[in-house]
Design an enzyme around this catalytic site. Structure first.
Site, PDB file in Angstrom:
ATOM      1  N   SER A 134       0.812  -1.221   0.000  1.00 26.80           N
ATOM      2  CA  SER A 134       0.000   0.000   0.000  1.00 26.80           C
ATOM      3  C   SER A 134       0.846   1.274   0.000  1.00 26.80           C
ATOM      4  O   SER A 134       1.790   1.418   0.778  1.00 26.80           O
ATOM      5  CB  SER A 134      -0.906   0.018   1.239  1.00 26.80           C
ATOM      6  OG  SER A 134      -1.563   1.263   1.283  1.00 26.80           O
TER       7      SER A 134
ATOM      8  N   GLY B   8     -15.387  -8.647 -11.536  1.00 25.34           N
ATOM      9  CA  GLY B   8     -15.251  -8.772 -10.084  1.00 25.34           C
ATOM     10  C   GLY B   8     -16.564  -8.429  -9.413  1.00 25.34           C
ATOM     11  O   GLY B   8     -17.386  -7.679  -9.970  1.00 25.34           O
ATOM     12  N   ALA B   9     -16.777  -9.001  -8.241  1.00 23.88           N
ATOM     13  CA  ALA B   9     -18.039  -8.779  -7.536  1.00 23.88           C
ATOM     14  C   ALA B   9     -17.792  -8.593  -6.046  1.00 23.88           C
ATOM     15  O   ALA B   9     -18.613  -8.962  -5.218  1.00 23.88           O
ATOM     16  CB  ALA B   9     -18.970  -9.966  -7.791  1.00 23.88           C
ATOM     17  N   GLY B  10     -16.651  -7.996  -5.712  1.00 19.60           N
ATOM     18  CA  GLY B  10     -16.325  -7.735  -4.302  1.00 19.60           C
ATOM     19  C   GLY B  10     -16.734  -6.324  -3.901  1.00 19.60           C
ATOM     20  O   GLY B  10     -17.584  -5.694  -4.544  1.00 19.60           O
TER      21      GLY B  10
ATOM     22  N   LYS C 241     -13.189  -4.687   3.718  1.00 19.41           N
ATOM     23  CA  LYS C 241     -14.076  -3.508   3.620  1.00 19.41           C
ATOM     24  C   LYS C 241     -15.505  -3.802   4.082  1.00 19.41           C
ATOM     25  O   LYS C 241     -16.192  -2.906   4.562  1.00 19.41           O
ATOM     26  CB  LYS C 241     -14.090  -2.980   2.185  1.00 19.41           C
ATOM     27  CG  LYS C 241     -12.758  -2.386   1.808  1.00 19.41           C
ATOM     28  CD  LYS C 241     -12.783  -1.784   0.436  1.00 19.41           C
ATOM     29  CE  LYS C 241     -11.365  -1.441   0.015  1.00 19.41           C
ATOM     30  NZ  LYS C 241     -11.289  -0.744  -1.251  1.00 19.41           N
TER      31      LYS C 241
ATOM     32  N   SER D  90      -0.608   4.141   0.638  1.00 14.62           N
ATOM     33  CA  SER D  90      -1.354   5.113   1.447  1.00 14.62           C
ATOM     34  C   SER D  90      -0.500   5.804   2.520  1.00 14.62           C
ATOM     35  O   SER D  90      -0.623   7.020   2.704  1.00 14.62           O
ATOM     36  CB  SER D  90      -2.573   4.443   2.088  1.00 14.62           C
ATOM     37  OG  SER D  90      -3.491   4.104   1.081  1.00 14.62           O
TER      38      SER D  90
ATOM     39  N   THR E 242      -8.352  -1.858   3.316  1.00 10.54           N
ATOM     40  CA  THR E 242      -8.223  -2.425   1.983  1.00 10.54           C
ATOM     41  C   THR E 242      -8.542  -3.917   2.012  1.00 10.54           C
ATOM     42  O   THR E 242      -8.983  -4.449   3.048  1.00 10.54           O
ATOM     43  CB  THR E 242      -6.833  -2.098   1.367  1.00 10.54           C
ATOM     44  OG1 THR E 242      -6.835  -2.540   0.003  1.00 10.54           O
ATOM     45  CG2 THR E 242      -5.687  -2.765   2.115  1.00 10.54           C
TER      46      THR E 242
ATOM     47  N   ASP F  39     -14.052   5.249  -2.317  1.00 13.29           N
ATOM     48  CA  ASP F  39     -13.525   4.569  -3.513  1.00 13.29           C
ATOM     49  C   ASP F  39     -14.258   4.961  -4.795  1.00 13.29           C
ATOM     50  O   ASP F  39     -13.639   5.181  -5.832  1.00 13.29           O
ATOM     51  CB  ASP F  39     -13.655   3.045  -3.361  1.00 13.29           C
ATOM     52  CG  ASP F  39     -12.557   2.466  -2.490  1.00 13.29           C
ATOM     53  OD1 ASP F  39     -11.468   3.073  -2.424  1.00 13.29           O
ATOM     54  OD2 ASP F  39     -12.791   1.415  -1.885  1.00 13.29           O
TER      55      ASP F  39
ATOM     56  N   TYR G 183      -2.696  -0.696  -8.708  1.00 12.17           N
ATOM     57  CA  TYR G 183      -1.733   0.324  -9.116  1.00 12.17           C
ATOM     58  C   TYR G 183      -0.317  -0.127  -8.792  1.00 12.17           C
ATOM     59  O   TYR G 183      -0.128  -1.106  -8.059  1.00 12.17           O
ATOM     60  CB  TYR G 183      -2.025   1.653  -8.409  1.00 12.17           C
ATOM     61  CG  TYR G 183      -2.019   1.536  -6.897  1.00 12.17           C
ATOM     62  CD1 TYR G 183      -3.185   1.256  -6.205  1.00 12.17           C
ATOM     63  CD2 TYR G 183      -0.840   1.658  -6.170  1.00 12.17           C
ATOM     64  CE1 TYR G 183      -3.188   1.117  -4.829  1.00 12.17           C
ATOM     65  CE2 TYR G 183      -0.825   1.524  -4.797  1.00 12.17           C
ATOM     66  CZ  TYR G 183      -2.001   1.253  -4.131  1.00 12.17           C
ATOM     67  OH  TYR G 183      -1.993   1.118  -2.770  1.00 12.17           O
TER      68      TYR G 183
ATOM     69  N   ASN H 161     -14.394   2.069   3.371  1.00 10.66           N
ATOM     70  CA  ASN H 161     -12.929   2.096   3.192  1.00 10.66           C
ATOM     71  C   ASN H 161     -12.252   3.162   4.038  1.00 10.66           C
ATOM     72  O   ASN H 161     -11.034   3.280   4.028  1.00 10.66           O
ATOM     73  CB  ASN H 161     -12.556   2.286   1.708  1.00 10.66           C
ATOM     74  CG  ASN H 161     -12.663   3.732   1.276  1.00 10.66           C
ATOM     75  OD1 ASN H 161     -13.555   4.455   1.718  1.00 10.66           O
ATOM     76  ND2 ASN H 161     -11.767   4.169   0.419  1.00 10.66           N
TER      77      ASN H 161
END
Ligand SMILES: NC(=O)c1ccc[n+]([C@@H]2O[C@H](COP(=O)([O-])OP(=O)(O)OC[C@H]3O[C@@H](n4cnc5c(N)ncnc54)[C@H](OP(=O)(O)O)[C@@H]3O)[C@@H](O)[C@H]2O)c1
Length: 265
Positions: free
Chosen positions: A16, A122-124, A65, A18, A61, A101, A210, A86
């Site tokens: 991360s 995706g389905a999260g 979440k 962040s 993350t 997000d 990323y 988040n």
């Protein structure tokens, strides 16, 4: 003045950026804060860990979440609609949850023109946030996932949903990878035999991951789509989260200017 403490919880969390982003903003704007990483295995211990570390705020993350949503004393804004949090704020000992997000992603794709049909892979938690936000903005949203159970939420919310076996080869303006395929492995988010013809017919590609070129992004480039990784989304969600952390002391422009500098490191 005592430093306020912040952190990102996740598993994995080492990748991360962040801490770099938020610490740079704190330093540039002379805010007395320090932001670190916390590896959390068990999402049900999030609240306990948050208060044990005496945090003023946190980001969450993958894969916690939805656990963060459950941990909150109160959830505000868009996060309430999607059940995904988040950003956490300690408001006088109560845990308040937000989601930054989806707005971060909208910020990232604002240069992609004439978007209408969007395929989310995706389905999260991230997929939920983006799907709901895109729908609210008037886009046609379709969702593709490797397994069926996580698609139930989307089907019930009125989205077209597909598994790898049932996905038609249609043209999309934008295909977004919101899965963690490619995050710490070299996997595509769906079989090549399905992705190749889909990408051939589509205009833009985006990955929410990323800091690396994922196999999905590489394939988008091979198929000559205009595409981008998750860095701008990271910036967008980070600016909004930082505004919560610093409690409205600075404008979004000031935070964005400072945070963008951290992307050069
Ligand atoms: N750039 C940013 O600012 C930003 C912001 C938010 C999230 N992210 C990134 O978004 C990604 C997803 O986060 P999340 O919180 O939404 O995760 P999540 O809730 O755990 O959902 C993960 C989704 O990915 C699918 N998946 C996982 N591995 C896969 C594979 N190898 N092949 C195909 N599908 C796979 C899962 O499918 P099943 O349903 O079948 O399990 C599920 O639909 C992470 O990489 C995270 O770092 C980036």
């Amino acid at each position: 003045m005592e430093k306020q403490l912040f952190a990102i919880f996740g598993n994995p969390v080492q990748h991360s950026r962040s801490p770099l982003m938020h610490n740079h903003v704190f330093k540039k704007l002379h805010f007395s804060g320090c932001y670190s990483r916390i590896l959390l295995q068990d999402g049900s211990r999030l609240k306990e860990s948050f208060f044990a570390h005496r945090l003023s705020g946190a980001n969450i993350t993958v894969p916690h979440k939805e656990a963060a949503f459950k941990a909150c004393d109160e959830v505000r804004g868009f996060a309430k609609e999607i059940g995904v949090v988040n950003t956490l704020i300690n408001e006088k000992g109560r845990l308040i949850g937000y989601n930054t997000d989806a707005d971060g992603f909208l910020f990232a794709v604002k240069e992609f023109d004439a978007l209408k049909d969007i395929l989310i892979i995706g389905a999260g938690g991230t997929a939920k946030a983006l799907a709901r936000k895109f729908k609210a903005e008037g886009y046609e949203v379709h969702v593709l996932n490797r397994s069926a159970p996580n698609l139930i939420y989307f089907k019930e919310a009125g989205f077209e949903t597909y598994t790898w076996e049932t996905c038609p080869i249609s043209a999309y303006d934008l295909i977004v990878n919101t899965t963690s395929a490619g995050l710490s492995d070299d996997a595509l988010p769906a079989p090549l035999a399905l992705l190749e013809p889909l990408l051939k017919k589509s205009r833009y590609g985006a990955d929410v991951i990323y800091g690396k070129e994922t196999p999905f992004l590489r394939l988008c480039k091979q198929k000559q789509l205009t595409c981008k990784d998750g860095a701008d989304m990271l910036l967008g969600q980070g600016v909004l989260a930082n505004a919560y952390f610093t409690d409205g002391k600075y404008t979004l422009e000031e935070i964005q200017r400072a945070m963008k500098e951290s992307f050069l490191f």
